[in-house]
Design a protein around this motif. Structure first.
Motif, mmCIF file in Angstrom:
data_model
loop_
_atom_site.group_PDB
_atom_site.id
_atom_site.type_symbol
_atom_site.label_atom_id
_atom_site.label_comp_id
_atom_site.label_asym_id
_atom_site.label_seq_id
_atom_site.Cartn_x
_atom_site.Cartn_y
_atom_site.Cartn_z
ATOM 1 N N LEU A 143 0.655 -1.300 0.074
ATOM 2 C CA LEU A 143 -0.012 0.103 0.002
ATOM 3 C C LEU A 143 0.812 1.348 0.069
ATOM 4 N N ALA A 144 2.099 1.206 0.583
ATOM 5 C CA ALA A 144 2.932 2.438 0.755
ATOM 6 C C ALA A 144 3.362 2.837 -0.564
ATOM 7 N N ARG A 145 3.376 1.956 -1.808
ATOM 8 C CA ARG A 145 3.701 2.095 -3.090
ATOM 9 C C ARG A 145 2.767 3.308 -3.861
ATOM 10 N N SER A 146 1.555 3.663 -2.872
ATOM 11 C CA SER A 146 0.765 4.454 -3.497
ATOM 12 C C SER A 146 0.974 6.009 -3.221
ATOM 13 N N GLY A 147 2.146 6.021 -2.171
ATOM 14 C CA GLY A 147 2.751 7.451 -1.601
ATOM 15 C C GLY A 147 1.641 7.751 -0.470
ATOM 16 N N ALA A 148 0.737 7.070 -0.150
ATOM 17 C CA ALA A 148 -0.237 7.357 0.963
ATOM 18 C C ALA A 148 0.455 7.014 2.185
ATOM 19 N N PRO A 149 0.323 7.736 3.355
ATOM 20 C CA PRO A 149 0.617 7.354 4.796
ATOM 21 C C PRO A 149 -0.200 5.990 5.106
ATOM 22 N N VAL A 150 0.829 4.792 5.469
ATOM 23 C CA VAL A 150 0.215 3.590 5.631
ATOM 24 C C VAL A 150 0.836 3.197 6.987
ATOM 25 N N LYS A 151 -0.077 2.208 7.816
ATOM 26 C CA LYS A 151 0.372 1.847 9.055
ATOM 27 C C LYS A 151 -0.045 0.493 9.049
ATOM 28 N N GLN A 152 0.811 -0.574 9.607
ATOM 29 C CA GLN A 152 0.263 -1.811 9.772
ATOM 30 C C GLN A 152 0.182 -2.208 11.210
ATOM 31 N N VAL A 153 -0.879 -3.065 11.417
ATOM 32 C CA VAL A 153 -1.347 -3.466 12.453
ATOM 33 C C VAL A 153 -1.069 -4.982 12.679
ATOM 34 N N LEU A 154 -0.207 -5.628 13.493
ATOM 35 C CA LEU A 154 -0.052 -6.845 13.710
ATOM 36 C C LEU A 154 -0.865 -7.466 14.794
ATOM 37 N N THR A 155 -2.101 -7.915 14.635
ATOM 38 C CA THR A 155 -2.808 -8.637 15.655
ATOM 39 C C THR A 155 -2.353 -10.078 16.592
ATOM 40 N N GLY A 156 -1.217 -10.284 16.217
ATOM 41 C CA GLY A 156 -0.797 -11.620 17.113
ATOM 42 C C GLY A 156 -1.772 -12.569 17.162
ATOM 43 N N GLY A 157 -2.600 -12.894 16.117
ATOM 44 C CA GLY A 157 -3.421 -13.923 16.277
ATOM 45 C C GLY A 157 -4.920 -13.590 16.283
ATOM 46 N N LEU A 158 -5.275 -12.484 16.821
ATOM 47 C CA LEU A 158 -6.457 -11.889 16.769
ATOM 48 C C LEU A 158 -7.284 -11.833 15.185
#
Length: 279
Positions: free
Chosen positions: A78-93
């Protein structure tokens, strides 16, 4: 069993309260959150990448929060779009919750952002029960998943403000029955709009962006008939009315097609580790 139901209701009630507060906070910042739900492999990430690029091309400040059990692959894409992006890792949730959202939105996205596109965990069961403070809920499915998907997952599709059919360029090869699909959607969510899209050809992407921007500008999205029943049940159970601006009309009990309890790392609302933040 009664105790399990009580715990679920308490968790969802707590989530609803947090989500209502988060919605007010986002409104105050001029940000409209869009919750994108689908099963794995629907083409949600590819479509979202193109949507972010189209938003940038039209001068619309948009950002994306993407959730997965593991890896930061989608954030990199998604970062390839140039937009601000953040990943959430849910740890199994298997779904996002309002507490996770709030934690990851402290100081982010950048000031001036109009649309926050939230890519929920690939799952059409658990995420349907959790309000994230969104103003627009979009449920996607691809032509390769079968035209009866909406009736198989009536809670997810029945609470959608907008339905998106993806990978339409593969419809003929997949033998997709469009009429049966339309009937299935109408059965669980009468009157909801269905957009036909393809990340490969670009079909429907601008129309989807138009729908998002309309909500950003104050338009009321489709109100699913199923939402009203759940809302009335919730108000009756809790003996109070909430202001219309704070109420997001989603289910107040866990969907029946998913009865096993979840293990929430660190308890309900625990914040798994944040991942990649790219701009």
């Amino acid at each position: 069993m009664c105790r399990v139901v009580d715990v679920r209701q308490a968790v969802l009630a707590s989530n609803d309260t947090l989500a209502a507060g988060l919605r007010r906070e986002l409104d105050g910042r001029g940000i409209t959150a869009v919750n994108l739900l689908s099963s794995p492999g629907s083409g949600k990430t590819a479509l979202l990448e193109l949507l972010l690029a189209r938003a940038a091309g039209r001068g619309v400040p948009a950002a994306a929060l993407t959730a997965d059990l593991a890896t930061e692959n989608d954030a990199r894409r998604l970062a390839r779009s140039g937009a601000p992006v953040k990943q959430v890792l849910t740890g199994g949730l298997c779904h996002l919750e309002a507490a996770q959202m709030r934690g990851h939105l402290e100081g982010w996205p950048p000031e001036g952002t109009r649309a926050l596109l939230v890519e929920n965990v690939g799952n059409l069961v658990c995420p349907a029960a959790y309000d994230l403070g969104e103003r627009l809920r979009v449920v996607l499915m691809s032509v390769t998943e079968g035209e009866d998907k909406p009736v198989k997952y009536p809670t997810a599709f029945g609470l959608a403000n907008l339905v998106v059919l993806s990978k339409t360029d593969l419809g003929e090869a997949a033998g997709f029955d469009g009429d049966t699909f339309a009937e299935s959607v109408e059965r669980v969510n009468p009157g909801v709009e269905v957009l036909h899209t393809s990340a490969r050809t670009g079909q429907g992407v601008d129309a989807l962006l138009d729908r998002v921007l309309a909500v950003c500008e104050g338009a009321r999205p489709h109100r699913p008939p199923l939402a009203g029943r759940h809302l009335r049940e919730h108000r009756h159970e809790h003996g109070h009315e909430q202001g219309r601006e704070d109420v997001h009309e989603h289910p107040r009990e866990h969907p029946r097609d998913h009865e096993h309890p979840h293990a929430h790392p660190g308890g309900p609302g625990a914040l798994p580790g944040a991942g990649l933040s790219a701009r």
